[in-house]
Design a protein around this motif. Structure first.
Motif, PDB file in Angstrom:
ATOM      1  N   ASN A  69     -75.697-111.209  27.679  1.00 48.49           N
ATOM      2  CA  ASN A  69     -76.020-110.471  28.913  1.00 48.49           C
ATOM      3  C   ASN A  69     -76.149-111.365  30.142  1.00 48.49           C
ATOM      4  O   ASN A  69     -75.736-110.991  31.225  1.00 48.49           O
ATOM      5  N   GLY A  70     -76.735-112.550  29.943  1.00 46.00           N
ATOM      6  CA  GLY A  70     -77.020-113.385  31.110  1.00 46.00           C
ATOM      7  C   GLY A  70     -75.951-114.402  31.412  1.00 46.00           C
ATOM      8  O   GLY A  70     -75.757-114.784  32.570  1.00 46.00           O
ATOM      9  N   GLN A  71     -75.273-114.862  30.376  1.00 46.78           N
ATOM     10  CA  GLN A  71     -74.332-115.959  30.591  1.00 46.78           C
ATOM     11  C   GLN A  71     -72.883-115.513  30.460  1.00 46.78           C
ATOM     12  O   GLN A  71     -71.964-116.338  30.540  1.00 46.78           O
ATOM     13  N   GLY A  72     -72.678-114.230  30.232  1.00 46.44           N
ATOM     14  CA  GLY A  72     -71.320-113.702  30.227  1.00 46.44           C
ATOM     15  C   GLY A  72     -70.477-114.100  29.032  1.00 46.44           C
ATOM     16  O   GLY A  72     -69.244-113.978  29.062  1.00 46.44           O
ATOM     17  N   LEU A  73     -71.105-114.608  27.976  1.00 51.52           N
ATOM     18  CA  LEU A  73     -70.330-114.963  26.783  1.00 51.52           C
ATOM     19  C   LEU A  73     -70.107-113.724  25.929  1.00 51.52           C
ATOM     20  O   LEU A  73     -70.870-112.767  26.009  1.00 51.52           O
ATOM     21  N   ALA A  80     -67.891-120.127  19.232  1.00 50.05           N
ATOM     22  CA  ALA A  80     -67.219-121.376  19.618  1.00 50.05           C
ATOM     23  C   ALA A  80     -68.248-122.414  20.049  1.00 50.05           C
ATOM     24  O   ALA A  80     -68.137-123.598  19.731  1.00 50.05           O
ATOM     25  N   LEU A  81     -69.271-121.960  20.777  1.00 55.48           N
ATOM     26  CA  LEU A  81     -70.336-122.866  21.225  1.00 55.48           C
ATOM     27  C   LEU A  81     -71.046-123.474  20.023  1.00 55.48           C
ATOM     28  O   LEU A  81     -71.236-124.692  19.943  1.00 55.48           O
ATOM     29  N   TYR A  82     -71.404-122.643  19.071  1.00 52.89           N
ATOM     30  CA  TYR A  82     -72.086-123.138  17.875  1.00 52.89           C
ATOM     31  C   TYR A  82     -71.174-124.065  17.061  1.00 52.89           C
ATOM     32  O   TYR A  82     -71.649-124.997  16.415  1.00 52.89           O
ATOM     33  N   SER A  83     -69.863-123.801  17.120  1.00 50.24           N
ATOM     34  CA  SER A  83     -68.919-124.619  16.352  1.00 50.24           C
ATOM     35  C   SER A  83     -68.807-126.031  16.908  1.00 50.24           C
ATOM     36  O   SER A  83     -68.335-126.940  16.218  1.00 50.24           O
ATOM     37  N   LEU A  84     -69.224-126.208  18.156  1.00 48.18           N
ATOM     38  CA  LEU A  84     -69.140-127.527  18.778  1.00 48.18           C
ATOM     39  C   LEU A  84     -70.339-128.413  18.473  1.00 48.18           C
ATOM     40  O   LEU A  84     -70.350-129.593  18.831  1.00 48.18           O
ATOM     41  N   ILE A 134     -80.922-125.456  16.105  1.00 52.20           N
ATOM     42  CA  ILE A 134     -80.770-125.879  17.498  1.00 52.20           C
ATOM     43  C   ILE A 134     -80.622-124.691  18.455  1.00 52.20           C
ATOM     44  O   ILE A 134     -81.290-124.639  19.482  1.00 52.20           O
ATOM     45  N   PRO A 135     -79.757-123.719  18.138  1.00 52.05           N
ATOM     46  CA  PRO A 135     -79.561-122.635  19.117  1.00 52.05           C
ATOM     47  C   PRO A 135     -80.781-121.746  19.288  1.00 52.05           C
ATOM     48  O   PRO A 135     -80.793-120.881  20.142  1.00 52.05           O
ATOM     49  N   GLU A 136     -81.831-121.979  18.498  1.00 47.96           N
ATOM     50  CA  GLU A 136     -82.978-121.082  18.588  1.00 47.96           C
ATOM     51  C   GLU A 136     -83.655-121.138  19.950  1.00 47.96           C
ATOM     52  O   GLU A 136     -84.356-120.214  20.328  1.00 47.96           O
ATOM     53  N   SER A 137     -83.488-122.232  20.673  1.00 41.79           N
ATOM     54  CA  SER A 137     -84.150-122.308  21.963  1.00 41.79           C
ATOM     55  C   SER A 137     -83.180-122.092  23.122  1.00 41.79           C
ATOM     56  O   SER A 137     -83.416-122.535  24.238  1.00 41.79           O
ATOM     57  N   CYS A 138     -82.094-121.379  22.852  1.00 39.49           N
ATOM     58  CA  CYS A 138     -81.147-120.954  23.886  1.00 39.49           C
ATOM     59  C   CYS A 138     -80.517-122.114  24.641  1.00 39.49           C
ATOM     60  O   CYS A 138     -80.226-121.999  25.831  1.00 39.49           O
ATOM     61  N   LYS A 139     -80.339-123.219  23.975  1.00 39.98           N
ATOM     62  CA  LYS A 139     -79.747-124.348  24.681  1.00 39.98           C
ATOM     63  C   LYS A 139     -78.260-124.101  24.947  1.00 39.98           C
ATOM     64  O   LYS A 139     -77.554-123.618  24.086  1.00 39.98           O
ATOM     65  N   ASP A 140     -77.835-124.465  26.141  1.00 41.36           N
ATOM     66  CA  ASP A 140     -76.408-124.460  26.393  1.00 41.36           C
ATOM     67  C   ASP A 140     -75.855-125.803  25.906  1.00 41.36           C
ATOM     68  O   ASP A 140     -76.617-126.680  25.472  1.00 41.36           O
TER      69      ASP A 140
END
Ligand code: SF4
Length: 150
Positions: A69-73, A80-84, A134-140
């Protein structure tokens, strides 16, 4: 290289049913099922085939919502982000392990979805792993790289 301990603050105990997780994360149950199918979230599976969720999972669901909703993904973009995420650097895998690891070689799936895993990960529960969390804290991605490369 390891993630700071204070980055991990929530419990991974599987205590919430799908309907409670849906309420707590303000995410429709069918969307949660979709995120599970796409590998964005790994619920605990009971012997009877029910999914259970932890506090960490609730935060992950809220992060996914923020990304959408906020970042348009979209879901593919989040995946893809998590895959990196360079799990081999976080887990300090040797070059020999990397050569035998799907997570190192495959680029379209998060490591927890890799077709085969290195010795380091074989006996690790991904739900408890610092990489999965890692993604639990909404890191870009840039925030993540700042943690990895101060
Ligand atoms: S244990 Fe699972 S989440 Fe952790 S690095 Fe290995 S595959 Fe990824």
């Amino acid at each position: 290289m390891s993630i700071e301990q204070n980055e991990i603050i929530k419990t991974t105990d599987p205590i919430f049913t799908l309907s409670i997780a849906s309420k707590l994360s303000e995410t429709p149950a069918h969307s949660i099922r979709q995120y599970i199918d796409k590998g964005l979230i790994l619920p605990f599976n009971t012997k009877t085939g029910r999914h259970l969720f932890s506090e960490v999972d609730i935060i992950r669901l809220k992060c996914i919502k923020a990304h959408l909703n906020g970042q348009g993904l979209n879901i593919a973009g989040i995946k893809a982000l998590y895959s990196l995420i360079p799990c081999w650097a976080i887990k300090e895998c040797s070059m020999k392990e990397r050569k035998n690891c799907g997570a190192y070689k495959e680029s379209s799936t998060p490591c927890w979805e890799a077709s085969h895993k290195s010795f380091t990960c074989l006996n690790t529960d991904c739900r408890e792993c610092e990489v999965y969390r890692i993604p639990e804290s909404c890191k870009d991605l840039k925030s993540l790289l700042k943690v990895l490369i101060p």
